[in-house]
Scaffold this motif. Structure first.
Motif, PDB file in Angstrom:
ATOM      1  N   ASP A 275      -3.860  -7.126   2.832  1.00 17.06           N
ATOM      2  CA  ASP A 275      -3.827  -5.472   2.768  1.00 17.06           C
ATOM      3  C   ASP A 275      -2.870  -4.905   3.662  1.00 17.06           C
ATOM      4  O   ASP A 275      -2.294  -3.778   3.403  1.00 17.06           O
ATOM      5  CB  ASP A 275      -5.320  -5.060   3.380  1.00 17.06           C
ATOM      6  N   ALA A 276      -2.601  -5.263   4.896  1.00 16.09           N
ATOM      7  CA  ALA A 276      -1.699  -4.623   5.860  1.00 16.09           C
ATOM      8  C   ALA A 276      -0.185  -4.890   5.308  1.00 16.09           C
ATOM      9  O   ALA A 276       0.550  -3.828   5.033  1.00 16.09           O
ATOM     10  CB  ALA A 276      -1.678  -5.219   7.341  1.00 16.09           C
ATOM     11  N   VAL A 277       0.191  -6.069   4.935  1.00 10.07           N
ATOM     12  CA  VAL A 277       1.383  -6.302   4.393  1.00 10.07           C
ATOM     13  C   VAL A 277       1.718  -5.569   2.979  1.00 10.07           C
ATOM     14  O   VAL A 277       2.682  -5.021   2.754  1.00 10.07           O
ATOM     15  CB  VAL A 277       1.744  -7.708   4.215  1.00 10.07           C
ATOM     16  N   ALA A 278       0.783  -5.316   2.033  1.00 11.19           N
ATOM     17  CA  ALA A 278       0.911  -4.638   0.831  1.00 11.19           C
ATOM     18  C   ALA A 278       0.983  -3.083   1.262  1.00 11.19           C
ATOM     19  O   ALA A 278       1.828  -2.691   0.540  1.00 11.19           O
ATOM     20  CB  ALA A 278      -0.359  -4.792   0.090  1.00 11.19           C
ATOM     21  N   ALA A 279       0.285  -2.628   2.144  1.00  6.62           N
ATOM     22  CA  ALA A 279       0.251  -1.263   2.516  1.00  6.62           C
ATOM     23  C   ALA A 279       1.972  -1.026   2.980  1.00  6.62           C
ATOM     24  O   ALA A 279       2.454   0.105   2.579  1.00  6.62           O
ATOM     25  CB  ALA A 279      -0.594  -1.048   3.697  1.00  6.62           C
ATOM     26  N   GLN A 280       2.370  -1.696   3.804  1.00  4.43           N
ATOM     27  CA  GLN A 280       3.578  -1.666   4.400  1.00  4.43           C
ATOM     28  C   GLN A 280       4.646  -1.727   3.345  1.00  4.43           C
ATOM     29  O   GLN A 280       5.720  -0.865   3.692  1.00  4.43           O
ATOM     30  CB  GLN A 280       3.925  -2.488   5.595  1.00  4.43           C
ATOM     31  N   SER A 281       4.632  -2.827   2.333  1.00  4.94           N
ATOM     32  CA  SER A 281       5.839  -2.941   1.666  1.00  4.94           C
ATOM     33  C   SER A 281       5.624  -2.176   0.248  1.00  4.94           C
ATOM     34  O   SER A 281       6.790  -2.161  -0.313  1.00  4.94           O
ATOM     35  CB  SER A 281       6.047  -4.406   1.146  1.00  4.94           C
ATOM     36  N   GLY A 282       4.364  -1.784  -0.030  1.00  2.00           N
ATOM     37  CA  GLY A 282       4.438  -1.080  -1.102  1.00  2.00           C
ATOM     38  C   GLY A 282       4.042  -1.885  -2.554  1.00  2.00           C
ATOM     39  O   GLY A 282       3.960  -1.432  -3.536  1.00  2.00           O
ATOM     40  N   ALA A 283       4.042  -3.435  -2.117  1.00  2.00           N
ATOM     41  CA  ALA A 283       3.929  -4.131  -3.368  1.00  2.00           C
ATOM     42  C   ALA A 283       2.219  -4.111  -3.579  1.00  2.00           C
ATOM     43  O   ALA A 283       1.563  -3.666  -2.615  1.00  2.00           O
ATOM     44  CB  ALA A 283       4.389  -5.692  -2.998  1.00  2.00           C
ATOM     45  N   SER A 284       2.105  -4.805  -4.827  1.00  2.00           N
ATOM     46  CA  SER A 284       0.480  -4.890  -5.207  1.00  2.00           C
ATOM     47  C   SER A 284       0.016  -6.004  -4.160  1.00  2.00           C
ATOM     48  O   SER A 284       0.535  -6.806  -3.568  1.00  2.00           O
ATOM     49  CB  SER A 284       0.517  -5.075  -6.614  1.00  2.00           C
ATOM     50  N   LYS A 285      -1.340  -5.910  -3.890  1.00  6.73           N
ATOM     51  CA  LYS A 285      -2.225  -6.829  -2.987  1.00  6.73           C
ATOM     52  C   LYS A 285      -2.019  -8.273  -4.002  1.00  6.73           C
ATOM     53  O   LYS A 285      -2.100  -9.245  -2.891  1.00  6.73           O
ATOM     54  CB  LYS A 285      -3.816  -6.274  -2.796  1.00  6.73           C
TER      55      LYS A 285
END
Length: 91
Positions: free
Chosen positions: A8-18
């Motif tokens: 969730d954290a990486v997806a939120a920072q990168s803008g990529a899908s979960k």
């Protein structure tokens, strides 16, 4: 933080899908695992190094019965934190 929270954290920072982020994290962990299993050291500059170590056979004792027993030699996984990671934690 568990794996889903990391995704969730990486997806939120990168803008990529979960879903994509989860697949990438799985592949990164698989690549690190495979490299360490084959005896290589994985060095992530600023984060740390994953490698293997050897633990010698030794005498032990069963804590329940007090009986002496022999503990077999084992290969262990070790992680050494990098300087930048240590500095971030100690600030």
């Amino acid at each position: 933080m568990n794996k889903q929270e990391l995704v969730d954290a990486v997806a939120a920072q990168s803008g990529a899908s979960k879903a994509l982020t989860s697949e990438i994290i799985d592949e990164v962990l698989a690549a690190i695992t495979q490299a360490v299993v084959s005896g290589d050291t994985v060095q992530l500059v600023g984060f740390g190094s994953f490698g293997t170590g050897a633990r010698a056979a030794r005498a032990g004792r069963n804590p329940k019965t007090g009986e002496a027993l022999q503990i077999a030699a084992a290969t262990t996984v070790k992680f050494t934190a990098g300087k930048a990671f240590k500095d971030s934690v100690n600030q």
